[in-house]
Design an enzyme around this catalytic site. Structure first.
Site, short mmCIF file in Angstrom:
data_model
loop_
_atom_site.label_atom_id
_atom_site.label_comp_id
_atom_site.label_asym_id
_atom_site.label_seq_id
_atom_site.Cartn_x
_atom_site.Cartn_y
_atom_site.Cartn_z
N ASP A 31 0.81 -1.22 0.00
CA ASP A 31 0.00 0.00 0.00
C ASP A 31 0.84 1.27 0.00
O ASP A 31 0.43 2.30 0.54
CB ASP A 31 -0.97 0.02 1.20
N GLY B 51 -4.49 -4.35 -3.79
CA GLY B 51 -5.50 -3.33 -4.10
C GLY B 51 -4.75 -2.09 -4.50
O GLY B 51 -4.08 -1.47 -3.67
N THR C 255 3.22 -12.52 2.81
CA THR C 255 2.35 -13.13 1.82
C THR C 255 3.07 -14.37 1.27
O THR C 255 4.18 -14.69 1.67
CB THR C 255 1.94 -12.13 0.73
N ARG D 29 -9.83 -2.94 6.01
CA ARG D 29 -9.31 -2.90 7.38
C ARG D 29 -8.53 -1.60 7.62
O ARG D 29 -7.86 -1.10 6.72
CB ARG D 29 -8.36 -4.08 7.63
P1 GDP Z 1 -0.76 0.30 -3.57
O1 GDP Z 1 -1.37 -0.95 -3.10
O2 GDP Z 1 0.70 0.37 -3.30
O3 GDP Z 1 -1.07 0.62 -5.01
O4 GDP Z 1 -1.43 1.47 -2.71
P2 GDP Z 1 -3.00 1.62 -2.35
O5 GDP Z 1 -3.71 2.09 -3.54
O6 GDP Z 1 -3.51 0.40 -1.67
O7 GDP Z 1 -2.94 2.72 -1.22
C1 GDP Z 1 -2.48 4.00 -1.46
C2 GDP Z 1 -3.59 5.00 -1.12
O8 GDP Z 1 -3.05 6.29 -1.00
C3 GDP Z 1 -4.65 5.11 -2.20
O9 GDP Z 1 -5.88 5.39 -1.60
C4 GDP Z 1 -4.19 6.30 -3.03
O10 GDP Z 1 -5.24 6.97 -3.71
C5 GDP Z 1 -3.61 7.18 -1.97
N1 GDP Z 1 -2.47 8.00 -2.42
C6 GDP Z 1 -1.49 7.65 -3.28
N2 GDP Z 1 -0.58 8.64 -3.37
C7 GDP Z 1 -1.00 9.64 -2.53
C8 GDP Z 1 -0.46 10.92 -2.15
O11 GDP Z 1 0.59 11.36 -2.59
N3 GDP Z 1 -1.18 11.62 -1.22
C9 GDP Z 1 -2.35 11.18 -0.70
N4 GDP Z 1 -2.95 11.94 0.21
N5 GDP Z 1 -2.87 9.99 -1.04
C10 GDP Z 1 -2.21 9.23 -1.93
P1 IMO Z 2 -0.89 -4.20 -2.23
O1 IMO Z 2 -0.43 -4.73 -3.55
C1 IMO Z 2 -0.95 -4.58 2.12
C2 IMO Z 2 -0.92 -8.65 3.75
C3 IMO Z 2 -2.15 -9.12 4.48
C4 IMO Z 2 -1.52 -10.05 5.49
C5 IMO Z 2 -0.40 -10.70 4.69
C6 IMO Z 2 -0.76 -12.06 4.10
O2 IMO Z 2 -2.19 -3.48 -2.26
O3 IMO Z 2 0.22 -3.39 -1.60
P2 IMO Z 2 -2.30 -12.80 2.08
O4 IMO Z 2 -3.75 -12.58 1.82
O5 IMO Z 2 -1.40 -12.24 1.03
O6 IMO Z 2 -1.97 -14.24 2.38
O7 IMO Z 2 -2.01 -12.00 3.43
O8 IMO Z 2 -0.10 -9.81 3.63
N1 IMO Z 2 -1.15 -8.16 2.38
C7 IMO Z 2 -1.11 -6.86 2.03
N2 IMO Z 2 -0.95 -5.75 2.79
N3 IMO Z 2 -1.06 -4.46 0.78
C8 IMO Z 2 -1.19 -5.56 0.01
O9 IMO Z 2 -1.16 -5.51 -1.34
C9 IMO Z 2 -1.27 -6.83 0.63
N4 IMO Z 2 -1.43 -8.09 0.18
C10 IMO Z 2 -1.34 -8.88 1.25
O10 IMO Z 2 -2.82 -8.05 5.09
O11 IMO Z 2 -0.93 -9.33 6.53
MG MG Z 3 -2.91 -1.64 -1.84
#
Ligand code: GDP
Ligand code: IMO
Ligand code: MG
Length: 427
Positions: free
Chosen positions: A13, A40, A238, A302
């Site tokens: 994330d 995600g 993971t 979560r």
């Molecule tokens: P990923 O899984 O690494 O692609 O990251 P996610 O999408 O799960 O989580 C990143 C969250 O932060 C998303 O809701 C984005 O829209 C938000 N986001 C990404 N870059 C920025 C930023 O520079 N500032 C803010 N405030 N939100 C951001």
């Molecule tokens: P993105 O690509 C954050 C975490 C789960 C759990 C552990 C194992 O959005 O960064 P799993 O379902 O993979 O067996 O869970 O890994 N986890 C993530 N945490 N971002 C993700 O993906 C994750 N994918 C799995 O929360 O702790």
């Molecule tokens: Mg994510």
């Protein structure tokens, strides 16, 4: 830089999706190489917000071929849903390609993931319960069912019968929960076969041809370095390798094809699920990050655990991934703090042994007992979401970025100051 890998440097994330979205504008191909719909990835642009779990984040650009590589575990139900949702918003997915060698997540994988977590009780991993671990287990056990098996109903039936026999025994006799009906599964997967067959391709060959034409290919990591099954905080990880080396295996390209590796690093740290997290914050500061950063999981909803940036972790990620550049995200979330802490070292004091770690500790139980040692930096009050060049940032924010880059020993290529497509400072 024709072949660039983008990976997460923390616990996932970090904002990989939005960085891929930024780099994909000048790319011809984006390839997912590991993980599944535990990921995600969020993108925000003029058309609104998109949350991708399996479809690569480059799909929104018409010139991009979006590839789901052999290293990904695919839940075909989720992939079909994503395709439908994109179509409903005007993106036809004609440029989507799926590797026939990718393994599929089956209904019993999802049931087993949940049953195992429930059985672990307080020792649970906190998985996304999407069946990721059991699907990779079957891949290694050579009991997996691959996307290419969808093309031959007779083979699919045989493989399903073998797998379901064993899985229903496990579900019913070990976990005391109902098994799955093989006829129902066969029927469901036959539908997915009809829907997905136009997209199935030899993706390794496609990538090779694209690279040979000199076109730009991005490899989109999911999860993060600290969730890597070999190098992360095992067992709280993971079941795949999110580090850069896995891009070659999970996409079917040789290591000599890779030119750049970009590590995405949030300006602070978050983690979802269980496991150690030395710089974790509770109280009002933790809430600052949760609220200002909207830190709720894209996949499971979560609340994410939040804490200060950990340079010991970042340096470990630089080493494991061979990073050539950094993308710092969510710098705007630090605005308004009087003081910003950055962990530059761990102090270990346990069982009569005292030590300091500037490198990631080699033993998991040492990591558990490490305490962060912080450098304190002055914060800034300004709203920085309008910044588009380095000079637009307050001096305190620039000092912060300089410190991160110097400690990591890697240049910063891009900084994001908001979720929107244009909310970036190109360095
Ligand atoms: P990923 O899984 O690494 O692609 O990251 P996610 O999408 O799960 O989580 C990143 C969250 O932060 C998303 O809701 C984005 O829209 C938000 N986001 C990404 N870059 C920025 C930023 O520079 N500032 C803010 N405030 N939100 C951001
Ligand atoms: P993105 O690509 C954050 C975490 C789960 C759990 C552990 C194992 O959005 O960064 P799993 O379902 O993979 O067996 O869970 O890994 N986890 C993530 N945490 N971002 C993700 O993906 C994750 N994918 C799995 O929360 O702790
Ligand atoms: Mg994510």
């Amino acid at each position: 830089m024709p072949a660039t890998i983008v990976v997460g440097t923390q616990w996932g994330d970090e904002g990989k999706g939005r960085i891929i979205d930024n780099l994909a504008e000048k790319s011809q191909m984006v390839v997912r190489f590991q993980g599944g719909n535990n990921a995600g990835h969020t993108i925000v642009n003029e058309a609104g917000e998109f949350r991708f779990h399996l479809v690569p984040s480059g799909i929104l650009y018409p010139q991009v071929t979006a590839v789901v590589g052999n290293g990904v575990v695919i839940d075909p139900r989720v992939l079909c849903q994503e395709i439908d949702a994109l179509r409903a918003r005007g993106f036809d997915c004609a440029n989507l390609r799926i590797s026939g060698n990718a393994h599929m997540i089956m209904p019993y994988h999802i049931l087993l993931d949940a049953a195992h977590e429930t059985q672990l009780g307080r020792r649970k991993i906190g998985t996304t319960r999407r069946g990721i671990g059991p699907a990779y287990t079957d891949k290694a056990a050579r009991l997996g069912i691959r996307v290419q098996d969808l093309a031959d109903k007779k083979i699919l039936r045989q493989k399903l019968d073998t797998a379901i026999g064993e899985k229903n025994d496990l579900l019913e006799k070990v976990y005391n929960s109902p098994g799955v009906d093989p006829f129902e599964v066969m029927e469901q997967y036959a539908c997915y076969a009809d829907k997905l067959s136009p997209y199935i391709a030899d993706t390794s060959l496609l990538i090779d041809k694209t690279l040979k034409r000199g076109e730009q290919v991005l490899f989109e990591g999911a999860q993060g370095t600290m969730l890597d099954i070999d190098h992360g905080t095992y067992p709280f990880v993971t079941s795949s390798n999110p580090i850069a080396g896995a891009a070659c295996v999970g996409a079917g390209v040789g290591p000599t094809a890779i030119n750049e590796v970009i590590g995405v690093c949030k300006a602070y740290t978050t983690r979802v699920g269980e496991g150690p997290f030395p710089t974790e914050l509770g109280g009002a500061l933790g809430d600052h990050f949760v609220n200002k950063g909207a830190e709720f999981g894209t996949t499971t909803g979560r609340k994410r655990r939040c804490g200060w940036l950990d340079l010991v972790v970042l340096k470990y990620a630089v080493r494991l991934n061979g990073l050539t550049g950094l993308a710092i995200t969510k710098l705007d979330v630090l605005s308004g703090l009087d003081q910003i802490n950055v962990c530059s070292m761990y102090e270990y004091d346990h069982d009569g042994i005292r030590d300091n770690f500037t490198d990631f500790p080699p033993h998991q139980s040492m990591f558990y007992h490490c305490q962060p040692v912080y450098q304190n930096l002055p914060g800034w009050k300004e709203d920085i979401s309008g910044a588009r060049k380095l000079d637009d940032l307050p001096v305190e924010a620039r000092d912060y970025l300089n410190l991160v880059s110097e400690e990591a020993g890697v240049p910063i290529r891009i900084v994001s100051v908001g979720p929107g497509r244009d909310e970036v400072v190109e360095m």
